[in-house]
Each structure stands twice: as C-alpha cells, then as structure tokens.
Design a protein around this motif. Structure first.
Motif, PDB file in Angstrom:
ATOM      1  N   LYS A 205      -5.244  -0.990   2.901  1.00 21.54           N
ATOM      2  CA  LYS A 205      -3.838  -1.400   3.101  1.00 21.54           C
ATOM      3  C   LYS A 205      -3.528  -2.727   2.422  1.00 21.54           C
ATOM      4  O   LYS A 205      -2.978  -3.629   3.013  1.00 21.54           O
ATOM      5  CB  LYS A 205      -3.466  -1.441   4.577  1.00 21.54           C
ATOM      6  N   PHE A 206      -3.893  -2.792   1.137  1.00 18.89           N
ATOM      7  CA  PHE A 206      -3.630  -4.018   0.367  1.00 18.89           C
ATOM      8  C   PHE A 206      -2.179  -4.121  -0.017  1.00 18.89           C
ATOM      9  O   PHE A 206      -1.403  -3.270   0.070  1.00 18.89           O
ATOM     10  CB  PHE A 206      -4.501  -4.115  -0.879  1.00 18.89           C
TER      11      PHE A 206
ATOM     12  N   THR B  52       1.802   1.811  -3.676  1.00 18.13           N
ATOM     13  CA  THR B  52       0.706   2.194  -4.583  1.00 18.13           C
ATOM     14  C   THR B  52       0.260   3.618  -4.286  1.00 18.13           C
ATOM     15  O   THR B  52      -0.052   4.374  -5.209  1.00 18.13           O
ATOM     16  CB  THR B  52      -0.489   1.232  -4.488  1.00 18.13           C
ATOM     17  N   LYS B  53       0.252   3.991  -3.010  1.00 20.17           N
ATOM     18  CA  LYS B  53      -0.105   5.366  -2.671  1.00 20.17           C
ATOM     19  C   LYS B  53       0.942   6.327  -3.222  1.00 20.17           C
ATOM     20  O   LYS B  53       0.601   7.350  -3.822  1.00 20.17           O
ATOM     21  CB  LYS B  53      -0.233   5.567  -1.159  1.00 20.17           C
TER      22      LYS B  53
ATOM     23  N   TRP C 198       0.782  -1.228   0.000  1.00 22.83           N
ATOM     24  CA  TRP C 198       0.000   0.000   0.000  1.00 22.83           C
ATOM     25  C   TRP C 198       0.820   1.287   0.000  1.00 22.83           C
ATOM     26  O   TRP C 198       0.418   2.247  -0.689  1.00 22.83           O
ATOM     27  CB  TRP C 198      -1.035   0.006   1.136  1.00 22.83           C
TER      28      TRP C 198
ATOM     29  N   SER D 258      -5.644   2.418  -0.950  1.00 16.79           N
ATOM     30  CA  SER D 258      -4.324   2.022  -0.443  1.00 16.79           C
ATOM     31  C   SER D 258      -4.192   2.282   1.039  1.00 16.79           C
ATOM     32  O   SER D 258      -3.725   1.439   1.802  1.00 16.79           O
ATOM     33  CB  SER D 258      -3.215   2.784  -1.190  1.00 16.79           C
TER      34      SER D 258
END
Length: 153
Positions: A152-153, A97-98, A94, A148
């Motif tokens: 929180k993947f 990605t964030k 995450w 994200s």
C-alpha cells in the motif's frame, strides 16, 4: 448506509474470495498463452503442419474458455470491491498504481487476443522471441499489482 453499500459490505469476504480466484485463473492463462504462441510460431516455421491445428485449438480454448471469463469475473468482483465502503482510500497512491496495472494487464489480454486471431488466419509474422519477451509484461504488472495491494505504497 444505502442498501447496496450494506450488501457489498456483507458480501465483502465472498467478493474478495471470488476476486482472488478469478485473478489466479486469469493470470494462469495470461502466463501460458504467450508460451503457446512461442511454440506455435517455432513449430510452424519448422514446417510441422499437424502442429498448426493443435495449437489453434489450444489457444482458442484457453482464451475463450478460461481467460475471457476469468478477466470478466476479475473486473466484476474487483469493481464490487472498489465500491465496498471503507475498502479503498483514494488519497493514497496504491489504488491508482493497481488500477493502472490492471488496465495494462487488460491491454495485454487484448493484445494476446489479437495475436490469436492472426495465428488462426495463418498471418502470424512474429518470431517466437517476440512472444518470449512479451511474456515478461504480465510478470512486471503482477508485481506492481501485488505490491500495491499488500505494501500500500
């Protein structure tokens, strides 16, 4: 714990608060400016000359007075959160990605800024449809950022 880490930990609730406020301000502008560009491109192509200066003023004030300071504050408070001990687990996907999405949002901000300069010089060659389509970019990035952070993947 160093003095900076202790300070960041103590200020965490305020840093997070200011980060969220900054993000909201930035996103409001990033959603509205492409819409102004749609109307600007369409009104000017219709031959409404008095609209030109009004749109230029609105676009300049939105970008310089709200969006630029909000983007800077978002980055400043976001980086403070990144460096606050115990907040981010870099082994998870995450934060990455964030981070990628925030970089994409920053690119989009700069793309909008370049388009404002074209409008200011009377050099816009893009139709309103282009700005309508580009207005979807921040929505997709926002979904990735929020998912994200929360999922929180």
């Amino acid at each position: 714990m160093t003095w900076l880490a202790a300070l960041l930990s103590d200020l965490y609730p305020w840093t997070k608060t200011l980060h969220v406020i900054s993000v909201i301000s930035w996103m409001a502008g990033i959603f509205y400016l492409p819409r102004l560009y749609v109307y600007h491109a369409e009104r000017v192509s219709q031959g409404i000359p008095e609209a030109e200066e009004m749109f230029r003023t609105m676009e300049r004030k939105l970008l310089r007075g709200i969006m630029n300071p909000a983007m800077i504050a978002t980055w400043l408070f976001g980086l403070c959160l990144v460096f606050t001990p115990g907040i981010i687990d870099w082994s998870m996907a995450w934060p990455w990605t964030k981070a990628a999405s925030v970089l994409g949002m920053t690119w989009f901000h700069h793309w909008l800024s370049a388009r404002r300069k074209e409008f200011a010089l009377g050099q816009n060659r893009r139709p309103g449809r282009t700005y309508r389509l580009m207005n979807e970019v921040p929505t997709l990035l926002m979904v990735l950022i929020v998912a994200s952070v929360i999922v929180k993947f």
